[in-house]
Design a protein around this motif. Structure first.
Motif, mmCIF file in Angstrom:
data_model
loop_
_atom_site.group_PDB
_atom_site.id
_atom_site.type_symbol
_atom_site.label_atom_id
_atom_site.label_comp_id
_atom_site.label_asym_id
_atom_site.label_seq_id
_atom_site.Cartn_x
_atom_site.Cartn_y
_atom_site.Cartn_z
ATOM 1 N N UNK A 131 0.819 -1.211 0.000
ATOM 2 C CA UNK A 131 0.000 0.000 0.000
ATOM 3 C C UNK A 131 0.857 1.269 0.000
ATOM 4 N N UNK A 132 1.968 1.240 0.718
ATOM 5 C CA UNK A 132 2.835 2.418 0.758
ATOM 6 C C UNK A 132 3.328 2.802 -0.626
ATOM 7 N N UNK A 133 3.719 1.817 -1.410
ATOM 8 C CA UNK A 133 4.187 2.099 -2.768
ATOM 9 C C UNK A 133 3.044 2.520 -3.679
ATOM 10 N N UNK A 134 1.894 1.893 -3.524
ATOM 11 C CA UNK A 134 0.739 2.277 -4.339
ATOM 12 C C UNK A 134 0.319 3.720 -4.051
ATOM 13 N N UNK A 135 0.503 4.164 -2.824
ATOM 14 C CA UNK A 135 0.130 5.529 -2.457
ATOM 15 C C UNK A 135 1.072 6.567 -3.058
ATOM 16 N N UNK A 195 -1.551 8.437 -14.864
ATOM 17 C CA UNK A 195 -2.712 7.650 -15.254
ATOM 18 C C UNK A 195 -2.390 6.161 -15.386
ATOM 19 N N UNK A 196 -1.303 5.728 -14.758
ATOM 20 C CA UNK A 196 -0.890 4.333 -14.885
ATOM 21 C C UNK A 196 -1.456 3.446 -13.787
ATOM 22 N N UNK A 197 -2.112 4.044 -12.807
ATOM 23 C CA UNK A 197 -2.644 3.221 -11.730
ATOM 24 C C UNK A 197 -1.531 2.444 -11.040
ATOM 25 N N UNK A 198 -1.762 1.156 -10.811
ATOM 26 C CA UNK A 198 -0.777 0.339 -10.108
ATOM 27 C C UNK A 198 0.165 -0.424 -11.022
ATOM 28 N N UNK A 199 0.198 -0.082 -12.327
ATOM 29 C CA UNK A 199 0.995 -0.860 -13.271
ATOM 30 C C UNK A 199 2.470 -0.901 -12.900
#
Length: 205
Positions: free
Chosen positions: A150-154, A159-163
């Protein structure tokens, strides 16, 4: 059993559609409700619905479902990553993992959601932290992320989202194959919406 929530990204600008596509009727309900209902039916909690310009309308159209938390992304115009961050920040500390849904994919069935959760539960001990579906030859959504990411996703942007997080953690990613490419269909243009409506009308009972 791990606690698994849902983050549903419904704050897009729908530039190619020319109107707010998340509210287009599909099989008798707004397009975005298909993802919401899929999350609820499969027992995901919390169900975090991320809106932008039309957040009040999202609230009105989910007023019948108290399990849905509608969150506003004030930076929605910057792209999908800001909506993902909004959801991740709200889910942090409440879940062990989250499934990230797109609000414009009405065909994702329960079978996919259940297979992703099962794969995560069965493979977590051997280090799997991301589980994603592959429809035919194409990777798609929803994608399951372990809370340790989650820390990295934040911190993702644009516009790449979680790619980029998926790419970084390929060794900890498990793909789950499905033969039905139609399940990966998303609705971006008026023509794609017309094709969807035509397919529904001509679908055999």
């Amino acid at each position: 059993m791990p606690r698994i929530g849902a983050i549903i990204l419904a704050a897009g600008l729908s530039r190619r559609m020319g109107e707010a596509k998340q509210f287009l009727p599909v099989n008798g309900k707004p397009l975005f409700r298909h993802a919401v209902d899929r999350a609820i039916v499969n027992g995901l909690s919390p169900v975090l619905l991320i809106g932008g310009e039309h957040v009040e309308r999202l609230r009105q159209l989910t007023g019948d479902e108290p399990r849905v938390e509608v969150l506003v992304n004030p930076s929605y115009a910057t792209g999908m990553a800001s909506s993902l961050r909004t959801g991740i920040e709200a889910a942090a500390g409440r879940v062990d993992a989250a499934l990230v849904f797109l609000a414009d994919q009405p065909y994702v069935p329960n079978e996919v959601v259940q297979a992703l959760i099962r794969t995560y539960e069965e493979n977590w001990k051997r280090g799997i932290r991301i589980v994603r579906p592959v429809y035919g030859e194409a990777a798609g959504h929803p994608v399951l992320f372990d809370a340790s990411l989650f820390g990295e996703l934040a911190r993702v942007a644009g516009d790449r989202g979680g790619k980029e997080v998926v790419e970084k953690y390929k060794a900890q990613t498990q793909n789950v194959p499905f033969s039905c490419a139609r399940w990966n269909l998303d609705i971006d243009t008026p023509e794609e919406y017309r094709q969807l409506q035509q397919a529904i009308r001509h679908r055999p009972e």
